[in-house]
Design a protein around this motif. Structure first.
Motif, short mmCIF file in Angstrom:
data_model
loop_
_atom_site.label_atom_id
_atom_site.label_comp_id
_atom_site.label_asym_id
_atom_site.label_seq_id
_atom_site.Cartn_x
_atom_site.Cartn_y
_atom_site.Cartn_z
N PRO A 249 0.84 -1.20 0.00
CA PRO A 249 0.00 0.00 0.00
C PRO A 249 0.88 1.25 0.00
O PRO A 249 1.88 1.32 0.71
N TRP B 258 -2.86 5.04 1.87
CA TRP B 258 -3.26 4.32 3.08
C TRP B 258 -3.78 5.31 4.12
O TRP B 258 -4.80 5.07 4.78
N ARG C 148 -7.50 5.30 5.72
CA ARG C 148 -7.73 5.22 7.16
C ARG C 148 -8.57 6.41 7.64
O ARG C 148 -9.49 6.26 8.44
N PRO D 30 1.07 1.88 6.63
CA PRO D 30 0.84 0.54 6.06
C PRO D 30 1.98 -0.40 6.40
O PRO D 30 3.13 0.03 6.56
N SER E 259 -2.82 -6.08 5.36
CA SER E 259 -3.67 -4.89 5.38
C SER E 259 -5.13 -5.27 5.18
O SER E 259 -6.03 -4.73 5.84
N VAL F 65 -8.31 -1.89 -0.04
CA VAL F 65 -6.84 -1.97 0.02
C VAL F 65 -6.25 -1.97 -1.39
O VAL F 65 -5.20 -1.36 -1.64
N THR G 54 -5.22 1.27 -2.77
CA THR G 54 -4.04 1.95 -2.22
C THR G 54 -2.73 1.39 -2.74
O THR G 54 -1.67 1.90 -2.39
#
Length: 657
Positions: free
Chosen positions: A35, A40, A44, A67, A78, A142, A145
């Protein structure tokens, strides 16, 4: 290389991936996929900002600020972490079951998520269907990313919103409810078999074979449909209780406003107006004192069908929950209220209350509404949403006390014996094994005979999980100690070897009085009659029935994978014992379809493509999950086998020598 999910398997028992039940997700990712830190961080932040997460930012503890990097499995780790995070947001009891700490790594026996091998992700679950959806969403997020993807922070945030909205919608429509989640957690704590029926309807299954019990909301396998119909109809339940001599308010069923006005005149103000067939206090108006308010209340209720007008009973609403014919919990239900601080308006106090309810595992499913009823109640008190109450002043926002209307629960310890008996009689009169009896009374510690109390409603889905110890009460009721499991004999052998061993074990269990489900050669038989076969090539299923006189050694048509056939046999609701044959390679691929068994007979060591390489791991798993393990047994010993009936299957059997 295309990034994709190649398979998702919900393990209901131990496997070579993990010693406990997990979701195994196999993915295709490029070697060294990592990522990108900026994306990332955007992912988040978007997850934390989503409305469904609210103040539960502790759910992000499973997501590192940066990450994972420097390893071949960074992307897989992840995905596993995010899948757990999403479940912690949408599956309210996840932390209760797994401690709330998700760590990465290969030692999956002691963590909630991780990478079992390159391309293989595993993570814990309570609801396998919700977890599978969460896993797919986690993978999609994921993947956005990873290196080589050109997406802006805004695009990542939009993707997060769309995917989490999708998960929230799925959870609302098909997910388990709080009562069911609490029961799953309690059953796992006790080591009982627990799962979800393989339907879109959220049904929890406790136990195996003929000993299993089902739970949908708080309706059980023993809940009569006629009782649910009676309880759902407020007018019918009122008539049944009145006919049984139990205290209920005077009531009329009406279809138009003229009928409502005549009913109010006959009964006498104050009255209550409510729909005849709704739950959760929807469109209920209490304390109606005049025709004008009656007309407004009637229009609200009529939107939901027929309307009931009944006498308003003075007092507070109490929920007396009855379980298996006995009183389980008692709670006082308080209408929605806010407490002034001398600074904030009622509107601002409601906003703060909504945040507090969102943070509560018991109340977050029930928001704090502001509607016409709220405005009416405030107006009657000479206030508006912009009023600023004095410090310490309690402002009641509604007249009905349902949780869905912002109400609160206070557990009660002291109840008069007459009221206990009243609740138990009411549940029995309607015919419900689990019921919430709503009693309006000035004091639940005083007999209803003396204080004019009356039953205003009987709820067939009372949400017992909100009472202290109630999940344990439900499990005690559904699966008493000593019940829940059936004896299972597992045969690990190639088909030619398995047939004779299975026949001996099935015959032995039959001699002991069991009704035996047998799974072998891709089919399932019950007492020698074919119960289920599936044509795996076409994906269609069918059932056929053979004469009870058919030979037990006659194999039904093949079709089911070994582990699937074993699952069908163990969960057949007519079976009191099961004998299942599973090839070693199937155990390697899919794990065991149950958490433990009474006997494991192994007679194919060294056979099959995967067995030699995984020999010791599979054997160790079977030893840990079986009362007794026999390697290449003599047939005479099998004919003398008798299963141990200890309910938890915790002790080794001494019946095999």
């Amino acid at each position: 290389m295309e990034r994709a999910i190649t398979a998702i398997v919900a393990h209901s028992g131990p496997s070579l991936v993990c010693e406990r039940a997990v979701i195994e997700m196999r993915v295709a990712l490029a070697p060294g996929d990592l990522p990108q830190p900026r994306r990332w961080h955007a992912l988040r932040a978007a997850v934390a900002a989503h409305a469904h997460l609210g103040p539960l930012c502790n759910a992000l503890e499973s997501l590192p600020a940066d990450p994972p990097g420097g390893r071949e499995s960074a992307a897989e780790a992840s995905v596993a972490m995010l899948a757990v995070c999403l479940q912690r947001v949408f599956d309210r009891k996840f932390d209760d079951c797994f401690g709330g700490v998700a760590a990465e790594g290969a030692d999956l026996g002691f963590c909630a998520a991780g990478v079992a091998a390159p391309g293989t992700i595993a993570f814990d679950y309570i609801d396998p269907k919700l977890a599978a959806v969460a896993g797919r969403i986690a993978f999609a997020l994921v993947a956005s990313t990873l290196q080589g993807r050109e997406e802006s922070d805004e695009q990542v945030a939009r993707s997060v919103r769309e995917q989490m909205d999708r998960l929230a919608q799925w959870s609302e429509s098909f997910g388990l409810r709080d009562t069911q989640r609490g029961v799953v957690v309690e059953a796992r704590r006790r080591g009982l078999p627990v799962g979800r029926a393989e339907t879109s309807l959220p049904v929890v299954v406790l136990g195996q074979g003929a000993r299993q019990r089902w739970l949908w909301r708080t309706n059980t396998s023993a809940t009569p449909h006629v009782a649910v119909v009676a309880a759902t109809s407020k007018h019918l339940s009122n008539e049944l209780l009145r006919d049984a001599g139990l205290p209920v308010p005077a009531q009329r069923l009406v279809t138009d406003l003229n009928g409502a006005q005549r009913a109010a005149a006959q009964i006498g103000y104050p009255v209550v107006v409510k729909p005849a067939r709704t739950d959760h206090g929807i469109a209920v108006t209490t304390s109606i004192l005049d025709d004008r308010t009656l007309a407004t209340a009637f229009e609200r209720a009529r939107a939901h069908g027929s309307v009931v007008v009944e006498k308003h009973i003075a007092g507070e609403q109490h929920r007396l929950s009855v379980l298996g014919g006995r009183l389980a919990t008692v709670a006082r239900l308080r209408p929605a209220f806010v407490i002034g601080n001398g600074r904030d308006s009622i509107s601002e106090l409601v906003r703060i209350a909504r945040i507090e309810r969102l943070a509560s595992m018991q109340l977050r499913d029930f928001p704090f509404p502001i509607d016409d009823e709220t405005i009416r109640v405030l107006g009657a008190a000479g206030m508006t949403l912009e009023s600023v109450p004095q410090a310490g002043q309690t402002v009641t926002m509604r007249t009905n006390a349902n949780l869905s209307g912002g109400g609160r629960i206070e557990l009660i310890d002291v109840v008069h014996p007459d009221n206990v008996l009243l609740a138990e009689r009411a549940a029995a009169t309607i015919g419900l094994d689990i019921a919430g009896i709503d009693l309006i009374t000035p004091d639940v510690a005083t007999s209803w005979v003396d204080n004019g109390a009356a039953i205003c409603d009987v709820n067939p889905n009372p949400g017992l999980v909100r009472g202290q110890g109630s999940p344990a009460m439900i499990v005690d009721y559904l699966v008493p100690e000593g019940e829940g499991r059936i004896p299972i004999a597992l045969v690990v052998a190639e088909p030619a070897q398995a047939r004779e061993i299975v026949a001996i074990l099935a015959r032995r269990l039959g001699e002991l009085g069991y009704r035996v489900a047998v799974a072998r050669d891709g089919g399932v038989t019950i007492d020698a009659a074919t119960a289920a076969t599936v044509a795996s090539a076409s994906g269609t299923s069918g059932a056929s029935t053979a004469s009870a006189a058919s030979s037990a050694s006659t194999a039904p048509a093949a079709g089911l994978p070994d582990t699937r056939a074993a699952h069908v046999a163990v969960n057949d609701r007519t079976a009191t014992a099961a004998v299942v044959a599973i090839a070693a390679r199937e155990i390697v691929e899919h794990g065991l379809p149950f958490d433990r068994c009474a006997l494991a007979v192994i007679e194919d060591r060294g056979a099959g493509d995967d067995w030699p390489a995984r020999d010791e791991a599979v054997l160790a798993m079977l030893r840990a999950r079986s009362q007794a393990v026999l390697l290449n047994p003599a047939r005479a010993g099998l004919a003398a086998w008798a299963p141990c009936e200890e309910p938890r299957l915790a002790r080794s059997s001494s019946s095999l020598r």
